[in-house]
Design an enzyme around this catalytic site. Structure first.
Site, short mmCIF file in Angstrom:
data_model
loop_
_atom_site.label_atom_id
_atom_site.label_comp_id
_atom_site.label_asym_id
_atom_site.label_seq_id
_atom_site.Cartn_x
_atom_site.Cartn_y
_atom_site.Cartn_z
N SER A 1 0.87 -1.17 0.00
CA SER A 1 0.00 0.00 0.00
C SER A 1 0.91 1.22 0.00
CB SER A 1 -0.85 -0.01 1.28
OG SER A 1 -1.52 1.22 1.44
N TYR B 1 -2.39 -1.69 10.15
CA TYR B 1 -2.25 -1.75 8.68
C TYR B 1 -0.86 -1.25 8.25
CZ TYR B 1 -3.99 -1.25 3.81
OH TYR B 1 -4.21 -1.36 2.45
N1 LIG Z 1 -8.55 0.16 -1.81
C1 LIG Z 1 -7.50 0.87 -1.50
O1 LIG Z 1 -7.55 2.10 -1.49
C2 LIG Z 1 -6.19 0.19 -1.20
C3 LIG Z 1 -5.06 1.00 -1.09
C4 LIG Z 1 -3.83 0.42 -0.85
C5 LIG Z 1 -3.74 -0.95 -0.74
N2 LIG Z 1 -4.86 -1.73 -0.82
C6 LIG Z 1 -4.68 -3.17 -0.74
O2 LIG Z 1 -5.14 -3.77 -1.92
C7 LIG Z 1 -5.56 -5.10 -1.67
C8 LIG Z 1 -6.91 -5.35 -2.26
O3 LIG Z 1 -7.87 -4.58 -1.57
P1 LIG Z 1 -9.19 -3.97 -2.26
O4 LIG Z 1 -9.02 -2.51 -2.28
O5 LIG Z 1 -9.50 -4.68 -3.50
O6 LIG Z 1 -10.28 -4.30 -1.11
P2 LIG Z 1 -11.43 -5.42 -1.02
O7 LIG Z 1 -11.83 -5.47 0.41
O8 LIG Z 1 -12.48 -5.16 -2.03
O9 LIG Z 1 -10.68 -6.76 -1.45
C9 LIG Z 1 -9.89 -7.51 -0.57
C10 LIG Z 1 -10.26 -8.96 -0.76
O10 LIG Z 1 -9.47 -9.76 0.14
C11 LIG Z 1 -10.32 -10.74 0.68
N3 LIG Z 1 -9.80 -11.25 1.95
C12 LIG Z 1 -9.75 -10.61 3.14
N4 LIG Z 1 -9.25 -11.42 4.08
C13 LIG Z 1 -8.97 -12.59 3.47
C14 LIG Z 1 -8.43 -13.82 3.92
N5 LIG Z 1 -8.08 -14.00 5.20
N6 LIG Z 1 -8.25 -14.82 3.03
C15 LIG Z 1 -8.62 -14.66 1.73
N7 LIG Z 1 -9.16 -13.52 1.25
C16 LIG Z 1 -9.32 -12.49 2.12
C17 LIG Z 1 -11.65 -10.03 0.88
O11 LIG Z 1 -12.73 -10.95 1.04
C18 LIG Z 1 -11.74 -9.21 -0.41
O12 LIG Z 1 -12.37 -9.92 -1.45
C19 LIG Z 1 -5.48 -5.27 -0.15
O13 LIG Z 1 -4.27 -5.91 0.20
C20 LIG Z 1 -5.47 -3.84 0.35
O14 LIG Z 1 -4.87 -3.72 1.61
C21 LIG Z 1 -6.07 -1.18 -1.05
#
Ligand SMILES: NC(=O)c1ccc[n+]([C@@H]2O[C@H](COP(=O)([O-])OP(=O)(O)OC[C@H]3O[C@@H](n4cnc5c(N)ncnc54)[C@H](O)[C@@H]3O)[C@@H](O)[C@H]2O)c1
Length: 274
Positions: free
Chosen positions: A156, A169
């Site tokens: 991130s 986080y």
């Molecule tokens: N959305 C943002 O702004 C953002 C910014 C920086 C980083 N991220 C990172 O990007 C990645 C994807 O996030 P996103 O934005 O698509 O959010 P999201 O919540 O839509 O997707 C995350 C997915 O991970 C799955 N998940 C959670 N815990 C799990 C587990 N224990 N085992 C298997 N699957 C699991 C969830 O069910 C979900 O489908 C994450 O690592 C998040 O930290 C997101």
């Protein structure tokens, strides 16, 4: 014209929705077959809904509509044994493994005193150890292929610059940044590249669940510590579509980045760059 990852197989965690689904579709568009996992039970401690079984089914439908194959299973990244079984099955069916997108993650936001041991443990277990589990379960298959591979760990912007009210986080995502470099060093001799990607604000259910609610942990933190509220700001205004991150994943997965490894690639509209 051949796709940019034609004939390759990619393992993607957290593939039911958000960025994980976008990665599956982007890589499938460019010729890859997909092994996908997500959880189907609500993750305890997380204040917004995590994915449901029907979300993963929708990813399957969309990948198949692109005429690519997909093996999709329910698995928790905290469970190394299940990840290994899914990969055994997926590789048996699809024939190989070349690309890993360790994307699953959770974000539980709030001021420092709201961070319970359970919140810290759950976040580290999923975001850090879950990513390590994903790589460890994948490596035997990539090594077996003898063709090298590309592993991309989703950290991130918080893994390059700590964001406010996001203690657990930040801890987990800085850990992912270091993990990518450690794996990258040792695996370079096997032609396996390992990089981390650092998204800024991406329009997914996670952000909706963190910022889109009035009494969010972020709102509580801002109320008691307003000096910090504006410190995590993108230079490019607005919220990124998930496909922007998928394009970076595709580049790092493809042979266009053959000499890039151990790199932390920020895709965050400048946020972390000062
Ligand atoms: N959305 C943002 O702004 C953002 C910014 C920086 C980083 N991220 C990172 O990007 C990645 C994807 O996030 P996103 O934005 O698509 O959010 P999201 O919540 O839509 O997707 C995350 C997915 O991970 C799955 N998940 C959670 N815990 C799990 C587990 N224990 N085992 C298997 N699957 C699991 C969830 O069910 C979900 O489908 C994450 O690592 C998040 O930290 C997101």
């Amino acid at each position: 014209m051949a796709g940019r990852v034609e004939g390759k197989v990619a393992f993607i965690t957290g593939a039911a929705r958000g960025q994980g689904r976008a990665h599956a579709l982007r890589l499938a568009e460019e010729g890859a077959d997909i092994i996908a996992i997500d959880i189907e039970e609500q993750v305890e401690e997380v204040p917004y809904p995590t994915a449901k079984a029907e979300d993963l089914q929708e990813t399957v439908r969309q990948v198949e509509a692109l005429d690519r194959r997909i093996v999709a299973e329910t698995a928790d990244v905290r469970d190394l044994g299940t990840l290994k079984s899914v990969l055994e099955k997926g590789v048996a069916e699809l024939g190989r493994l070349d690309i890993v997108a360790a994307n699953a993650g959770v974000d539980i936001v709030g001021p420092w005193h709201s961070m319970t041991p359970e919140i810290v443990r759950t976040t580290i277990d999923i975001n850090l150890i879950g990513v390590w589990n994903t790589v460890m379960a994948s490596l035997p298959h990539i090594l077996d292929g003898g063709r090298g591979g590309s592993i991309i760990l989703t950290s991130s912007a918080n893994g390059l610059k700590a964001g406010p009210f996001n203690m657990a986080y930040n801890m987990s995502k800085y850990g992912v940044t270091g993990m990518a470099k450690s794996f990258a060093m040792e695996l370079a001799k096997d032609n396996i590249r390992v990089n981390s990607v650092h998204p800024g604000g991406v329009d997914t259910p996670m952000v909706e669940g963190i910022m889109g609610v009035p009494d969010s942990g972020f709102a509580k933190g801002s109320e008691e510590n307003p000096n910090l509220t504006g410190m995590f700001t993108q230079w490019i205004p607005g919220m990124m579509p998930p496909r922007e991150i998928s394009n970076a994943i595709l580049f790092l997965a493809s042979d266009e980045s053959t000499w890039i490894t151990g790199h932390a690639l920020a895709v965050d509209g400048g946020l972390s760059q000062y």
